[in-house]
Scaffold this motif. Structure first.
Motif, mmCIF file in Angstrom:
data_model
loop_
_atom_site.group_PDB
_atom_site.id
_atom_site.type_symbol
_atom_site.label_atom_id
_atom_site.label_comp_id
_atom_site.label_asym_id
_atom_site.label_seq_id
_atom_site.Cartn_x
_atom_site.Cartn_y
_atom_site.Cartn_z
ATOM 1 N N TYR A 98 0.823 -1.213 0.000
ATOM 2 C CA TYR A 98 0.000 0.000 0.000
ATOM 3 C C TYR A 98 0.856 1.261 0.000
ATOM 4 O O TYR A 98 0.518 2.258 -0.638
ATOM 5 N N VAL A 99 1.963 1.234 0.719
ATOM 6 C CA VAL A 99 2.876 2.385 0.737
ATOM 7 C C VAL A 99 3.459 2.609 -0.657
ATOM 8 O O VAL A 99 3.454 3.733 -1.177
ATOM 9 N N THR A 126 13.152 2.138 4.198
ATOM 10 C CA THR A 126 12.077 2.387 3.239
ATOM 11 C C THR A 126 12.111 3.826 2.731
ATOM 12 O O THR A 126 11.948 4.094 1.537
ATOM 13 N N ALA A 127 12.322 4.781 3.636
ATOM 14 C CA ALA A 127 12.296 6.190 3.250
ATOM 15 C C ALA A 127 13.404 6.510 2.251
ATOM 16 O O ALA A 127 13.178 7.248 1.278
ATOM 17 N N TYR A 201 16.462 10.047 7.958
ATOM 18 C CA TYR A 201 15.372 9.127 7.630
ATOM 19 C C TYR A 201 15.361 7.892 8.534
ATOM 20 O O TYR A 201 14.333 7.503 9.087
ATOM 21 N N ALA A 202 16.518 7.255 8.672
ATOM 22 C CA ALA A 202 16.565 5.979 9.392
ATOM 23 C C ALA A 202 16.140 6.141 10.844
ATOM 24 O O ALA A 202 15.391 5.313 11.383
ATOM 25 N N THR A 203 16.600 7.204 11.474
ATOM 26 C CA THR A 203 16.229 7.429 12.872
ATOM 27 C C THR A 203 14.726 7.653 13.000
ATOM 28 O O THR A 203 14.068 7.109 13.900
ATOM 29 N N ALA A 274 12.009 -8.986 11.687
ATOM 30 C CA ALA A 274 12.268 -9.403 10.309
ATOM 31 C C ALA A 274 13.280 -8.483 9.646
ATOM 32 O O ALA A 274 14.205 -8.935 8.956
ATOM 33 N N ARG A 275 13.128 -7.172 9.843
ATOM 34 C CA ARG A 275 14.045 -6.215 9.217
ATOM 35 C C ARG A 275 15.439 -6.336 9.809
ATOM 36 O O ARG A 275 16.441 -6.236 9.096
ATOM 37 N N ALA A 276 15.524 -6.570 11.125
ATOM 38 C CA ALA A 276 16.839 -6.747 11.750
ATOM 39 C C ALA A 276 17.552 -7.949 11.142
ATOM 40 O O ALA A 276 18.770 -7.913 10.909
#
Length: 437
Positions: A98-99, A126-127, A201-203, A274-276
């Protein structure tokens, strides 16, 4: 300012109405025609205290409109993307369908100087990926990430008077432009000295998932302590009061019970794990797997306690489950502990009736095999056991004597530890709490 809000679900509808309340000209956009029709008529498509009144108020000013056409975003200076990021089926990872679709459709309507702002909770990284897509498709437009910190049941207040703002922006002039635009959007709450953090972004992406992971850990910690209290005869409520007096710990979220649910905490901690793993940092978050396991174990424990409460077997027993929503002041049943327990009780032979003041329509869609009764007194009638799993005020305020006259057997399991054990026992009830003697 002219603002577009893409995605008019829980986050987007509240954000759109709140931005109009702050004085901006807002258009909300969503592909769901029924949702847009409701919003255009001033009807909230979900239960959220204060939202219907806010929708009516701001639509009368002419500052809020809704559309199913992305072209309605044309001319807006700031575009907020507020779509969902559910858990992928069969996986822990977040589903970014959706994003990605929202940005793909939005980019043709972005122009130089426009700010596209992500508010959805997304995996870190993602950003940066979406910023490249924005730069390629709309040169001169800038991506910012502005995580939301809404609590269901308090979403309007949390949007209009938040406890902090976090902006994730790129370095240099583009980041300064995005920061300036967001400062203008939020000028009213910022004028009340609301803290503001400008980060990368990441933070910004990690803030929401880290906060939810901490809260989930705190809840599972006190539920683990409830297991120890049950084994030793200690009282987990008194224990929480005592350790909560330490200001390094605090009392909030130290309420033992059936555990957490909803559309955020469970899927966010799983997506974080999952992302880690994808980043090669999975060992850093192995504790979250135990947090998740403790939380799910609470549901099975409530079923076991209910069986003990009614004499060792659920077969043929009439059990009334008080609550379907995952929390009070909401009709959200996503990953609801109450519905999970109700389904398990029925599978083990009980005749289950679920009642809830707001969430029954949504519950029927999730678990059509269960029986539902909106009238509390009818739901209580002839029950062998009551299981309180969502702490609505009307359940906390039940009179034990009056309630006892409606049921067949006076057995109650307080799955949220919100009732006074002494008054219920004095009225003849067999009362059980979570981690309480």
């Amino acid at each position: 300012m002219r603002i577009s809000v893409i995605g008019c679900g829980y986050l987007g509808a509240v954000h759109a109405a709140s931005m109009a309340k702050l004085g901006h000209d807002v258009v909300g956009i969503d592909v769901d025609e029924r949702k847009i029709t409701d919003l255009q008529a001033g009807r909230a498509p979900f239960f959220e205290p204060g939202l219907p009144e806010l929708l009516t108020e701001v639509q009368e000013t002419g500052r809020l409109s809704f559309s199913t056409d992305m072209a309605a975003a044309e001319g807006a200076q700031v575009h907020f993307v507020c779509v969902g990021t559910p858990q992928r089926k069969g996986e822990y990872a977040a589903d970014l369908t959706y994003v990605d679709a929202a940005f793909t459709e939005l980019i043709p309507y972005l122009h130089e100087g426009d700010i596209a702002v992500g508010k959805s909770t997304v995996p870190v990284g993602t950003a940066a990926r979406l910023a490249e897509a924005v730069a390629a498709g709309a040169p001169g437009a800038v991506l910012a990430w502005n995580p939301e910190f809404l609590r269901e049941g308090h979403a309007v207040k949390d949007t209009l008077t938040p406890d902090r703002f976090v902006y994730g922006v790129p370095e240099g002039a583009a980041g300064e432009a995005a920061t300036s635009a967001l400062d203008e959007v939020y000028a009213t709450p910022l004028s009340d000295d609301t803290p503001r953090l400008v980060v990368d972004y990441a933070t910004a992406e990690l803030v929401k998932t880290a906060a939810n992971s901490f809260l989930a850990t705190k809840i599972s910690f006190i539920n683990a302590m409830a297991e120890i209290c049950a084994a030793t005869g200690a009282d987990v409520t008194a224990l929480a009061d005592a350790i909560g007096m330490d200001d390094r710990i605090g009392r909030k979220f130290l309420n033992a019970g059936v555990g957490f649910g909803g559309g955020c905490l469970p899927k966010d901690i799983r997506a974080f794990m999952a992302r880690a793993g994808e980043l090669g940092a999975d060992q850093a978050l192995t504790f979250l797997r135990e947090v998740d396991d403790i939380n799910m174990r609470r549901r099975s424990r409530v079923v076991e306690l209910t069986r003990e409460l009614v004499g060792g077997s659920l077969i043929g027993k009439r059990v009334t489950v008080l609550g379907a929503a995952f929390k009070p002041n909401s009709d959200d049943v996503r990953d609801s502990p109450a519905l999970s327990v109700a389904a398990q009780l029925q599978l083990q032979g009980a005749t289950v009736t679920v009642t809830d003041p707001e969430a029954l329509d949504n519950a029927k869609l999730r678990f059509p095999e269960l029986s539902y009764e909106p009238d509390l007194k009818k739901a209580l009638y002839n029950a062998h056991a009551l299981v309180l799993l969502t702490e609505w005020d009307q359940y906390k305020g039940m009179d034990p004597v009056e309630t006892g006259s409606l049921v067949d057997e006076q057995n109650i399991l307080d799955g949220r530890n919100v009732l006074d054990p002494a008054s219920w026992r004095a009225a003849g009830w067999n009362y059980r709490g979570i981690g309480r003697p």
